[in-house]
Scaffold this active site. Structure first.
Site, PDB file in Angstrom:
ATOM      1  N   ASP A   1       0.838  -1.204   0.000  1.00 29.77           N
ATOM      2  CA  ASP A   1       0.000   0.000   0.000  1.00 29.77           C
ATOM      3  C   ASP A   1       0.874   1.255   0.000  1.00 29.77           C
ATOM      4  OD1 ASP A   1       0.870  -0.166   2.595  1.00 29.77           O
ATOM      5  OD2 ASP A   1      -1.123  -0.034   3.509  1.00 29.77           O
TER       6      ASP A   1
ATOM      7  N   ASP B   1      -1.053  -6.062  -0.109  1.00 25.19           N
ATOM      8  CA  ASP B   1      -1.512  -5.423   1.136  1.00 25.19           C
ATOM      9  C   ASP B   1      -3.023  -5.223   1.119  1.00 25.19           C
ATOM     10  OD1 ASP B   1       0.614  -5.009   2.870  1.00 25.19           O
ATOM     11  OD2 ASP B   1       1.230  -3.142   1.894  1.00 25.19           O
TER      12      ASP B   1
ATOM     13  N   LYS C   1      -1.345  -9.324   2.963  1.00 19.34           N
ATOM     14  CA  LYS C   1      -0.628  -8.867   4.161  1.00 19.34           C
ATOM     15  C   LYS C   1      -1.521  -7.896   4.924  1.00 19.34           C
ATOM     16  CE  LYS C   1       3.183  -6.041   3.927  1.00 19.34           C
ATOM     17  NZ  LYS C   1       2.713  -4.810   4.603  1.00 19.34           N
TER      18      LYS C   1
ATOM     19  N   GLU D   1      -1.693  -5.409   8.625  1.00 18.53           N
ATOM     20  CA  GLU D   1      -0.915  -4.792   9.699  1.00 18.53           C
ATOM     21  C   GLU D   1      -1.609  -4.997  11.043  1.00 18.53           C
ATOM     22  OE1 GLU D   1      -0.148  -0.665   8.836  1.00 18.53           O
ATOM     23  OE2 GLU D   1       0.823  -1.115   6.926  1.00 18.53           O
TER      24      GLU D   1
ATOM     25  N   GLU E   1       8.840  -4.052  10.793  1.00 16.32           N
ATOM     26  CA  GLU E   1       9.297  -2.773  10.242  1.00 16.32           C
ATOM     27  C   GLU E   1       9.836  -1.863  11.335  1.00 16.32           C
ATOM     28  OE1 GLU E   1       6.611  -0.933   7.471  1.00 16.32           O
ATOM     29  OE2 GLU E   1       7.748   0.939   7.418  1.00 16.32           O
TER      30      GLU E   1
END
Ligand code: KIV
Length: 273
Positions: free
Chosen positions: A53, A92, A122, A124, A191
């Site tokens: 993204d 994402d 994916k 978050e 990250e």
């Protein structure tokens, strides 16, 4: 296969990434958002291509990743999928398409898989998105986790600084990583966290840990294509290694073209019909 040797013939699967971790072969991962770049990256031997993204920033010019929509992510993923033969392609789920509603999360993931033919998604977050991750996994869709600096939460964090430096946040990250492994994620991106913490997580977990700004003790690395190729010159975090100066190369080429057009030097006789 020995470390850093690319097997260009075998399709990369989620299972193969786990095997790579256990053999000690490092995993390479890079973003791509369009057909032409994805073709170059795949043919170069990349293991995983992420339709990130971060397209919101580097393709659409937004300040954050929040504005990009599911339709826009699917558009990028479809373009990438037309080019890729070997790499595993992960897409994402964009902000607002999975948080707080696991049915919507599954519907979003199904749209990505059906319309783009990508191979994994994916998301978050950790414990707070457990239900969404579990529901997506229950449909047979592979999920990659993403912990540490999660850019979709920038408005909560307030900065893009290194995460999990304090014990409380580091403990939560470790427990979230274990949770994501237990419920069935095939890999996790970490990250911008301290290298020692990322190394500890990579050692404790059996699934691959892919780092960005998380040091060298993890199972693989991911970067944003525009950053590592020097297209996006304004972004220079410490973790970034620039492998090219494409902005410089493009500027020179474009200026030479402008000069040739102005001089009447382009096109010449050979370039005309
Ligand atoms: O969107 C993206 O490019 C990412 C990477 C930074 C891991 O999530």
């Amino acid at each position: 296969m020995s470390t850093n040797t690319v097997d260009n013939t075998r399709k990369v699967t989620t299972r193969r990434l786990v095997e790579m971790k256990h053999r000690g072969d490092k995993i390479s991962m890079l973003t791509a958002y369009d057909y032409s770049s994805a073709k170059i990256i795949d043919e170069a031997g990349m293991d995983v291509i992420l339709v990130g993204d971060s397209a919101s920033n580097v393709m659409a010019g937004n300040i954050t990743t929040l504005p990009i929509t599911l339709d826009q992510m699917i558009y990028h993923a479809k373009s990438v999928m037309k080019a890729v033969k070997r790499a595993l392609v992960v897409v994402d789920l964009p902000f607002g398409s999975y948080q707080g509603n696991s049915k919507e999360a599954l519907a979003s993931a199904i749209r990505i898989m059906k319309e783009s033919h990508a191979e994994a998604v994916k998301l978050e977050g950790g414990a707070e998105i457990r239900e969404s991750v579990e529901r997506i996994l229950s449909a047979g869709i592979p999920v990659m986790g993403h912990l540490g600096l999660t850019p979709q939460s920038i408005n909560k964090f307030g900065t893009y600084n290194v995460r999990a430096k304090e014990k409380e946040e580091a403990d939560k990250l470790i427990s979230d990583a274990h949770l994501l492994e237990e419920i069935g994620c095939f890999a996790i991106v970490l990250e911008k966290i301290p290298a020692a913490l990322a190394t500890k997580v990579a050692k404790e977990l059996t699934i691959p840990i892919i780092g960005i700004g998380a040091g060298g003790g993890v199972d693989g690395q991911v970067l944003v294509m525009h950053d590592m190729l020097g297209i996006n010159k304004g972004f220079s975090p410490r973790f970034l290694r620039r492998y090219a100066d494409l902005a410089g190369i493009m500027t020179d080429a474009v200026q030479n073209y402008i000069a040739d057009v102005k001089k009447g030097d382009f096109p010449n006789a050979q370039e005309s019909y």
